[in-house]
Scaffold this motif. Structure first.
Motif, PDB file in Angstrom:
ATOM      1  N   GLU A 124     -23.963 -31.851  25.722  1.00 38.11           N
ATOM      2  CA  GLU A 124     -24.985 -32.780  25.246  1.00 38.11           C
ATOM      3  C   GLU A 124     -24.362 -34.012  24.604  1.00 38.11           C
ATOM      4  OE1 GLU A 124     -24.920 -29.580  24.671  1.00 38.11           O
ATOM      5  OE2 GLU A 124     -26.674 -28.829  25.746  1.00 38.11           O
ATOM      6  N   SER A 125     -23.194 -33.835  23.975  1.00 39.10           N
ATOM      7  CA  SER A 125     -22.550 -34.982  23.319  1.00 39.10           C
ATOM      8  C   SER A 125     -22.103 -36.018  24.331  1.00 39.10           C
ATOM      9  CB  SER A 125     -21.360 -34.512  22.477  1.00 39.10           C
ATOM     10  OG  SER A 125     -20.295 -34.052  23.303  1.00 39.10           O
ATOM     11  N   ALA A 185     -15.342 -30.536  25.504  1.00 39.80           N
ATOM     12  CA  ALA A 185     -16.743 -30.956  25.355  1.00 39.80           C
ATOM     13  C   ALA A 185     -17.538 -30.714  26.631  1.00 39.80           C
ATOM     14  CB  ALA A 185     -16.799 -32.432  24.963  1.00 39.80           C
ATOM     15  N   ASN A 229     -22.587 -27.777  34.059  1.00 35.77           N
ATOM     16  CA  ASN A 229     -22.573 -28.997  33.243  1.00 35.77           C
ATOM     17  C   ASN A 229     -22.135 -30.201  34.059  1.00 35.77           C
ATOM     18  OD1 ASN A 229     -23.405 -27.553  31.039  1.00 35.77           O
ATOM     19  ND2 ASN A 229     -21.415 -27.486  30.037  1.00 35.77           N
ATOM     20  N   ASP A 263     -18.271 -26.902  26.131  1.00 35.48           N
ATOM     21  CA  ASP A 263     -18.887 -26.408  24.893  1.00 35.48           C
ATOM     22  C   ASP A 263     -19.892 -27.355  24.243  1.00 35.48           C
ATOM     23  OD1 ASP A 263     -17.310 -24.146  25.177  1.00 35.48           O
ATOM     24  OD2 ASP A 263     -15.685 -24.970  23.950  1.00 35.48           O
ATOM     25  N   ASP A 264     -19.858 -28.626  24.615  1.00 33.47           N
ATOM     26  CA  ASP A 264     -20.726 -29.591  23.930  1.00 33.47           C
ATOM     27  C   ASP A 264     -21.156 -30.679  24.910  1.00 33.47           C
ATOM     28  OD1 ASP A 264     -22.119 -30.853  21.909  1.00 33.47           O
ATOM     29  OD2 ASP A 264     -20.355 -31.845  21.061  1.00 33.47           O
ATOM     30  N   TYR A 312     -15.148 -40.215  23.116  1.00 33.17           N
ATOM     31  CA  TYR A 312     -16.557 -40.165  22.725  1.00 33.17           C
ATOM     32  C   TYR A 312     -17.064 -41.508  22.186  1.00 33.17           C
ATOM     33  CZ  TYR A 312     -14.132 -39.467  18.290  1.00 33.17           C
ATOM     34  OH  TYR A 312     -13.269 -39.612  17.229  1.00 33.17           O
TER      35      TYR A 312
END
Length: 225
Positions: A133-134, A127, A207, A130-131, A88
């Protein structure tokens, strides 16, 4: 190499990485990479600067200066992997030398992929589901103008070179594009490893389709979703 040592040979993968990353992490990531790419020989040789660059040549002319010929090395190997540690906020993207390596990868049309340690690989795949957008947010924060070297003169020299060759704005677009494509490749591989029943209901398909926007393969993924 002349003695026939099996641990030494012609490198077929150039490794771009932040030099302060623990060596154990780098080795773990490269082992993970080979595990996920069974088509590669198990004795694949990696170009790792710590074991190749002759630091004693830094003050010599460009034809004998290993550091100044990084671009030539990238082009000669023809396949670059960037260590995403952590995924990240990959530290190599804050280092001017690594940006230069990625740029020469793109400019030469060399193959580009990312590598992660087992821990970071698992976190990235989580990610994606589940995430998401990050991931999009972190990609949008790539800015080659912020890349540095320990020596400010090296920073000025490398960024100046990139500005003259292509312009920092275009360089940033090139790095962003390569990175997005490589991360999408990681997502595709994760999708392929899923059982059919899990794959059919996973948010990963939609996604990944968003991550692949403007890249080949988006339409097929949306039809499957």
């Amino acid at each position: 190499h002349e003695r026939g040592d099996p641990g030494v040979g012609v490198a077929t993968v150039f490794v771009s990485w932040f030099l302060e990353t623990p060596l154990e992490t780098l080795v773990d990531a490269l082992r993970q990479y080979l595990r996920l790419h069974p088509e590669l020989p198990p004795d694949t040789k990696f170009w790792v600067c710590d074991f190749v660059i002759r630091q004693s040549t830094r003050q010599l002319g460009i034809s004998m200066n290993d550091v100044k010929r990084l671009g030539d090395c990238v082009r000669a190997v023809g396949h670059t992997v960037l260590l995403m540690e952590p995924w990240y906020a990959p530290k190599p993207l804050l280092r001017a030398y690594c940006i230069k390596e990625v740029f020469h990868t793109q400019a030469s049309g060399a193959r580009f992929e990312v590598v992660m340690s087992a821990e970071q690989q698992a976190a990235f795949e989580t990610a994606l589901v589940d995430d998401f957008e990050s991931i999009a947010k972190k990609l949008s924060q790539v800015d080659v103008r912020k890349a540095e070297c320990r020596n400010p003169k090296d920073t000025e020299q490398i960024l100046g070179e990139l500005e003259r060759e292509v312009g920092l704005t275009e360089c940033n677009k090139a790095v962003f594009g390569l990175l997005r494509g490589a991360l999408a490749g990681q997502g595709r591989a994760a999708l392929e490893r899923m059982e059919p029943a899990e794959r059919a209901t996973s948010k990963l398909i939609s996604n990944l389709g968003m991550l692949l926007h403007d890249l080949d393969g988006t339409e097929a993924l949306y039809r499957e979703a």
